[in-house]
Motif scaffolding. Structure first.
Motif, mmCIF file in Angstrom:
data_model
loop_
_atom_site.group_PDB
_atom_site.id
_atom_site.type_symbol
_atom_site.label_atom_id
_atom_site.label_comp_id
_atom_site.label_asym_id
_atom_site.label_seq_id
_atom_site.Cartn_x
_atom_site.Cartn_y
_atom_site.Cartn_z
ATOM 1 N N LEU A 66 0.826 -1.208 0.000
ATOM 2 C CA LEU A 66 0.000 0.000 0.000
ATOM 3 C C LEU A 66 0.861 1.259 0.000
ATOM 4 C CD1 LEU A 66 -2.876 1.299 0.484
ATOM 5 C CD2 LEU A 66 -2.281 1.275 2.908
ATOM 6 N N SER B 263 -0.610 7.277 -1.614
ATOM 7 C CA SER B 263 -1.335 6.382 -0.691
ATOM 8 C C SER B 263 -0.916 6.637 0.757
ATOM 9 C CB SER B 263 -1.048 4.918 -1.025
ATOM 10 O OG SER B 263 -1.569 4.621 -2.288
ATOM 11 N N THR C 269 -3.749 -3.315 -0.288
ATOM 12 C CA THR C 269 -4.193 -2.847 -1.610
ATOM 13 C C THR C 269 -5.418 -3.606 -2.095
ATOM 14 O OG1 THR C 269 -2.515 -4.313 -2.495
ATOM 15 C CG2 THR C 269 -1.996 -1.975 -2.482
#
Ligand code: IP8
Length: 258
Positions: free
Chosen positions: A16, A30, A179
């Motif tokens: 992520l 992110s 993710t």
């Protein structure tokens, strides 16, 4: 730690917060979104909520570890190699701390190599983490290289740290922000609830990119063995998880891997 506080252990997955296929590259977008969401949550709360953040290695730890032939089972006695892996994780930890500070979160680093050891089971002393929590700080720790009985140094995954801290400190909630929006079935729909490993055994495979500490199957097994309610979810659902404790796939029950 004071028992009047509720405690959440949140993992920000390495895939992520980094671009996992590009060596040592932070996914700043992110990371910033995650930090902003956490900052809003903590800012909106009265003081009784405590948070520990654990992050994974992504393109920092895993590439370095694979390059030096170090994994959760394969150790190395090459101190230079172990230091290089630890150093890469320190770089990523610095990025995460910086992102959290930018959103007003009083985050402090906890570096596992300096405190933890694998002696059969993981030994992760929590005095510093507890002291930080008591003072209102947010400890931020990460998957790392740790010294392992008779193996030199091996890789300790952030997932193992999540489980260890959640157990030792009696966390109320555990979240893995990843993710993927949860554990997916064969039609790529999120499985909302997992009570035993058998519920998902047929759909879980390994991770696609380089990952020396195992994929979703390992995560689910570990979370099933916890007392705390656990969830696996994507960044879009981080706010929902922080506010309500449920998002994506909720994992409950005591199954294997205690
Ligand atoms: O990404 C692994 O942590 P994870 C850390 O949580 C290293 O499995 C150093 C590869």
């Amino acid at each position: 730690m004071s028992t009047t506080h509720s405690l959440t252990v949140l993992k920000l997955g390495g895939s992520l917060i980094t671009h996992k296929d590009q060596r040592e590259t932070v996914d700043w977008n992110s990371l910033d979104r995650a930090c902003a969401t956490i900052g809003t949550f903590l800012g909106d709360l009265p003081d009784e909520h405590r948070l520990i953040i654990v992050h994974g290695g992504g393109s920092f730890g895993h590439h370095n570890a694979a390059e030096h032939g170090v994994s959760s089972t394969e150790g190395s006695t090459d101190a230079r190699a172990l230091t290089a892996i630890h150093h890469a994780m320190g770089e990523l930890n610095g990025a995460v701390l910086g992102g959290l500070h930018d959103h007003g979160i009083d985050a402090l680093p906890v570096r596992p190599l300096s405190v933890a050891a694998q002696d059969g089971p993981l030994q992760f002393p929590t005095a510093s983490v507890e002291a930080m929590l008591d003072e209102g700080f947010v400890p931020v720790t990460h998957g790392d290289v740790v010294v392992d009985d008779r193996k030199g140094g091996t890789i300790l995954s952030g997932d193992d740290i999540v489980v260890s801290l959640a157990r030792t400190l009696g966390a109320d909630r555990v979240g893995l922000c990843s993710t993927v929006p949860g554990v997916l079935d064969d039609d790529d729909a999120v499985i909302s609830q997992v009570d035993t490993y058998d519920d998902v055994a047929s759909v879980l495979g390994g991770s696609d990119a380089t990952d020396v500490t195992g994929g979703m199957a390992h995560k689910v097994r570990q979370l099933l063995a916890l007392d705390a309610a656990a969830a696996i979810f994507a960044l879009d659902d981080l706010s929902q998880f922080l506010e309500h404790g449920t998002a994506g796939t909720v994992i409950s029950g005591h199954d294997e891997e205690r």
